[in-house]
Design a protein around this motif. Structure first.
Motif, PDB file in Angstrom:
ATOM      1  N   VAL A   1       2.512  12.255 -11.808  1.00 43.15           N
ATOM      2  CA  VAL A   1       2.205  13.353 -12.731  1.00 43.15           C
ATOM      3  C   VAL A   1       1.781  12.815 -14.086  1.00 43.15           C
ATOM      4  O   VAL A   1       0.878  13.342 -14.716  1.00 43.15           O
ATOM      5  CB  VAL A   1       3.420  14.283 -12.859  1.00 43.15           C
ATOM      6  CG1 VAL A   1       3.195  15.315 -13.956  1.00 43.15           C
ATOM      7  CG2 VAL A   1       3.692  14.984 -11.527  1.00 43.15           C
ATOM      8  N   GLY A   2       2.398  11.737 -14.539  1.00 39.16           N
ATOM      9  CA  GLY A   2       2.055  11.163 -15.843  1.00 39.16           C
ATOM     10  C   GLY A   2       0.853  10.244 -15.812  1.00 39.16           C
ATOM     11  O   GLY A   2       0.437   9.739 -16.861  1.00 39.16           O
ATOM     12  N   GLY A   3       0.264  10.022 -14.611  1.00 38.57           N
ATOM     13  CA  GLY A   3      -0.932   9.210 -14.508  1.00 38.57           C
ATOM     14  C   GLY A   3      -0.713   7.812 -13.972  1.00 38.57           C
ATOM     15  O   GLY A   3      -1.674   7.126 -13.614  1.00 38.57           O
ATOM     16  N   ARG A   4       0.514   7.342 -13.910  1.00 34.07           N
ATOM     17  CA  ARG A   4       0.770   5.999 -13.388  1.00 34.07           C
ATOM     18  C   ARG A   4       0.403   5.970 -11.908  1.00 34.07           C
ATOM     19  O   ARG A   4       0.595   6.949 -11.190  1.00 34.07           O
ATOM     20  CB  ARG A   4       2.237   5.627 -13.579  1.00 34.07           C
ATOM     21  CG  ARG A   4       2.572   4.202 -13.161  1.00 34.07           C
ATOM     22  CD  ARG A   4       3.968   3.821 -13.580  1.00 34.07           C
ATOM     23  NE  ARG A   4       4.268   2.429 -13.235  1.00 34.07           N
ATOM     24  CZ  ARG A   4       5.396   1.816 -13.555  1.00 34.07           C
ATOM     25  NH1 ARG A   4       6.341   2.463 -14.234  1.00 34.07           N
ATOM     26  NH2 ARG A   4       5.591   0.562 -13.210  1.00 34.07           N
ATOM     27  N   GLU A   5      -0.084   4.814 -11.470  1.00 29.82           N
ATOM     28  CA  GLU A   5      -0.505   4.658 -10.087  1.00 29.82           C
ATOM     29  C   GLU A   5       0.303   3.583  -9.382  1.00 29.82           C
ATOM     30  O   GLU A   5       0.732   2.598  -9.997  1.00 29.82           O
ATOM     31  CB  GLU A   5      -1.991   4.276  -9.997  1.00 29.82           C
ATOM     32  CG  GLU A   5      -2.940   5.365 -10.468  1.00 29.82           C
ATOM     33  CD  GLU A   5      -4.378   5.005 -10.185  1.00 29.82           C
ATOM     34  OE1 GLU A   5      -5.107   4.759 -11.153  1.00 29.82           O
ATOM     35  OE2 GLU A   5      -4.764   4.969  -8.991  1.00 29.82           O
ATOM     36  N   TYR A   6       0.475   3.789  -8.079  1.00 26.46           N
ATOM     37  CA  TYR A   6       1.119   2.803  -7.222  1.00 26.46           C
ATOM     38  C   TYR A   6       0.218   2.549  -6.024  1.00 26.46           C
ATOM     39  O   TYR A   6      -0.518   3.439  -5.580  1.00 26.46           O
ATOM     40  CB  TYR A   6       2.487   3.295  -6.755  1.00 26.46           C
ATOM     41  CG  TYR A   6       3.502   3.389  -7.859  1.00 26.46           C
ATOM     42  CD1 TYR A   6       3.659   4.574  -8.587  1.00 26.46           C
ATOM     43  CD2 TYR A   6       4.299   2.297  -8.200  1.00 26.46           C
ATOM     44  CE1 TYR A   6       4.582   4.664  -9.610  1.00 26.46           C
ATOM     45  CE2 TYR A   6       5.229   2.384  -9.223  1.00 26.46           C
ATOM     46  CZ  TYR A   6       5.369   3.569  -9.931  1.00 26.46           C
ATOM     47  OH  TYR A   6       6.284   3.650 -10.939  1.00 26.46           O
ATOM     48  N   TRP A   7       0.332   1.326  -5.495  1.00 30.05           N
ATOM     49  CA  TRP A   7      -0.498   0.924  -4.370  1.00 30.05           C
ATOM     50  C   TRP A   7       0.370   0.353  -3.256  1.00 30.05           C
ATOM     51  O   TRP A   7       1.390  -0.289  -3.508  1.00 30.05           O
ATOM     52  CB  TRP A   7      -1.496  -0.147  -4.797  1.00 30.05           C
ATOM     53  CG  TRP A   7      -2.509   0.347  -5.779  1.00 30.05           C
ATOM     54  CD1 TRP A   7      -2.420   0.331  -7.131  1.00 30.05           C
ATOM     55  CD2 TRP A   7      -3.774   0.937  -5.479  1.00 30.05           C
ATOM     56  NE1 TRP A   7      -3.548   0.873  -7.694  1.00 30.05           N
ATOM     57  CE2 TRP A   7      -4.405   1.252  -6.700  1.00 30.05           C
ATOM     58  CE3 TRP A   7      -4.446   1.229  -4.296  1.00 30.05           C
ATOM     59  CZ2 TRP A   7      -5.661   1.848  -6.772  1.00 30.05           C
ATOM     60  CZ3 TRP A   7      -5.697   1.818  -4.354  1.00 30.05           C
ATOM     61  CH2 TRP A   7      -6.292   2.124  -5.579  1.00 30.05           C
ATOM     62  N   GLY A   8      -0.086   0.563  -2.032  1.00 30.10           N
ATOM     63  CA  GLY A   8       0.525  -0.106  -0.905  1.00 30.10           C
ATOM     64  C   GLY A   8      -0.065  -1.485  -0.734  1.00 30.10           C
ATOM     65  O   GLY A   8      -0.964  -1.899  -1.472  1.00 30.10           O
ATOM     66  N   GLN A   9       0.434  -2.208   0.258  1.00 26.66           N
ATOM     67  CA  GLN A   9      -0.006  -3.571   0.505  1.00 26.66           C
ATOM     68  C   GLN A   9      -1.341  -3.633   1.225  1.00 26.66           C
ATOM     69  O   GLN A   9      -2.012  -4.662   1.195  1.00 26.66           O
ATOM     70  CB  GLN A   9       1.046  -4.311   1.340  1.00 26.66           C
ATOM     71  CG  GLN A   9       2.372  -4.509   0.615  1.00 26.66           C
ATOM     72  CD  GLN A   9       2.259  -5.488  -0.522  1.00 26.66           C
ATOM     73  OE1 GLN A   9       1.477  -6.431  -0.478  1.00 26.66           O
ATOM     74  NE2 GLN A   9       3.026  -5.268  -1.577  1.00 26.66           N
ATOM     75  N   GLY A  10      -1.713  -2.553   1.875  1.00 25.52           N
ATOM     76  CA  GLY A  10      -2.985  -2.532   2.590  1.00 25.52           C
ATOM     77  C   GLY A  10      -2.823  -2.768   4.073  1.00 25.52           C
ATOM     78  O   GLY A  10      -1.888  -3.455   4.508  1.00 25.52           O
ATOM     79  N   THR A  11      -3.729  -2.192   4.841  1.00 27.77           N
ATOM     80  CA  THR A  11      -3.747  -2.393   6.286  1.00 27.77           C
ATOM     81  C   THR A  11      -5.206  -2.617   6.716  1.00 27.77           C
ATOM     82  O   THR A  11      -6.107  -1.916   6.264  1.00 27.77           O
ATOM     83  CB  THR A  11      -3.115  -1.196   7.037  1.00 27.77           C
ATOM     84  OG1 THR A  11      -3.066  -1.477   8.435  1.00 27.77           O
ATOM     85  CG2 THR A  11      -3.879   0.106   6.807  1.00 27.77           C
ATOM     86  N   GLN A  12      -5.400  -3.612   7.559  1.00 24.83           N
ATOM     87  CA  GLN A  12      -6.755  -4.004   7.962  1.00 24.83           C
ATOM     88  C   GLN A  12      -7.280  -3.087   9.059  1.00 24.83           C
ATOM     89  O   GLN A  12      -6.603  -2.848  10.063  1.00 24.83           O
ATOM     90  CB  GLN A  12      -6.763  -5.445   8.472  1.00 24.83           C
ATOM     91  CG  GLN A  12      -8.117  -5.933   8.973  1.00 24.83           C
ATOM     92  CD  GLN A  12      -9.118  -6.130   7.861  1.00 24.83           C
ATOM     93  OE1 GLN A  12      -8.805  -6.725   6.825  1.00 24.83           O
ATOM     94  NE2 GLN A  12     -10.333  -5.637   8.056  1.00 24.83           N
ATOM     95  N   VAL A  13      -8.499  -2.603   8.847  1.00 24.55           N
ATOM     96  CA  VAL A  13      -9.222  -1.861   9.885  1.00 24.55           C
ATOM     97  C   VAL A  13     -10.492  -2.652  10.194  1.00 24.55           C
ATOM     98  O   VAL A  13     -11.292  -2.912   9.298  1.00 24.55           O
ATOM     99  CB  VAL A  13      -9.579  -0.436   9.424  1.00 24.55           C
ATOM    100  CG1 VAL A  13     -10.505   0.234  10.432  1.00 24.55           C
ATOM    101  CG2 VAL A  13      -8.317   0.392   9.238  1.00 24.55           C
ATOM    102  N   THR A  14     -10.655  -3.027  11.453  1.00 22.63           N
ATOM    103  CA  THR A  14     -11.824  -3.782  11.875  1.00 22.63           C
ATOM    104  C   THR A  14     -12.526  -3.010  12.987  1.00 22.63           C
ATOM    105  O   THR A  14     -11.899  -2.677  14.003  1.00 22.63           O
ATOM    106  CB  THR A  14     -11.442  -5.171  12.378  1.00 22.63           C
ATOM    107  OG1 THR A  14     -10.756  -5.880  11.338  1.00 22.63           O
ATOM    108  CG2 THR A  14     -12.680  -5.967  12.788  1.00 22.63           C
ATOM    109  N   VAL A  15     -13.800  -2.732  12.769  1.00 24.11           N
ATOM    110  CA  VAL A  15     -14.593  -2.007  13.760  1.00 24.11           C
ATOM    111  C   VAL A  15     -15.644  -2.965  14.307  1.00 24.11           C
ATOM    112  O   VAL A  15     -16.558  -3.379  13.596  1.00 24.11           O
ATOM    113  CB  VAL A  15     -15.274  -0.767  13.152  1.00 24.11           C
ATOM    114  CG1 VAL A  15     -15.987   0.018  14.236  1.00 24.11           C
ATOM    115  CG2 VAL A  15     -14.242   0.104  12.434  1.00 24.11           C
ATOM    116  N   SER A  16     -15.478  -3.329  15.556  1.00 24.23           N
ATOM    117  CA  SER A  16     -16.358  -4.335  16.143  1.00 24.23           C
ATOM    118  C   SER A  16     -16.344  -4.206  17.655  1.00 24.23           C
ATOM    119  O   SER A  16     -15.327  -3.864  18.259  1.00 24.23           O
ATOM    120  CB  SER A  16     -15.903  -5.736  15.737  1.00 24.23           C
ATOM    121  OG  SER A  16     -16.680  -6.719  16.391  1.00 24.23           O
TER     122      SER A  16
END
Length: 116
Positions: free
Chosen positions: A100-115
């Motif tokens: 609500v105050g504008g601060r952001e959080y991020w996850g570690q990420g997950t790989q998506v590979t389309v091949s």
């Protein structure tokens, strides 16, 4: 503090589907918008889709009609359904939470590979 944990990435053939999940914990009552970003090798991180607490959604033009973001407030989880995947969708997908105050959080990420 908010912790975000993503899951659901993997390797899929063109035209296939995946479902990403992002589970939030911590000070979740202050989360306003949740979303998914992606970053491909050599490219900047870009917004894929976002959803507000009230359910308003926003999509990148490149994924409209193929990806669907949804949110289960009771489970503190946001989902991204990826359909008709293309090789250009290959990237690390990151979950994002804007407070609500504008601060952001991020996850570690997950790989998506389309091949094939």
């Amino acid at each position: 503090q908010v912790q975000l944990v993503e899951s659901g990435g993997g390797l899929v053939q063109p035209g296939g589907s995946l479902r990403l999940s992002c589970s939030a914990s911590g000070s979740i009552f202050s989360i306003n918008v949740m979303g998914w970003y992606r970053q491909a090798p050599g490219k900047q991180r870009e917004l894929v889709a976002a959803i507000s607490t009230g359910g308003r959604t926003n999509y990148a033009d490149s994924v409209k009609g193929r990806f669907t973001i949804s949110r289960d407030n009771a489970k503190n989880t946001v989902y991204l359904q990826l359909n008709n995947l293309k090789p250009d969708d290959t990237a690390v997908y990151y979950c994002n939470a804007v407070m609500v105050g504008g601060r952001e959080y991020w996850g570690q990420g997950t790989q998506v590979t389309v091949s094939s």
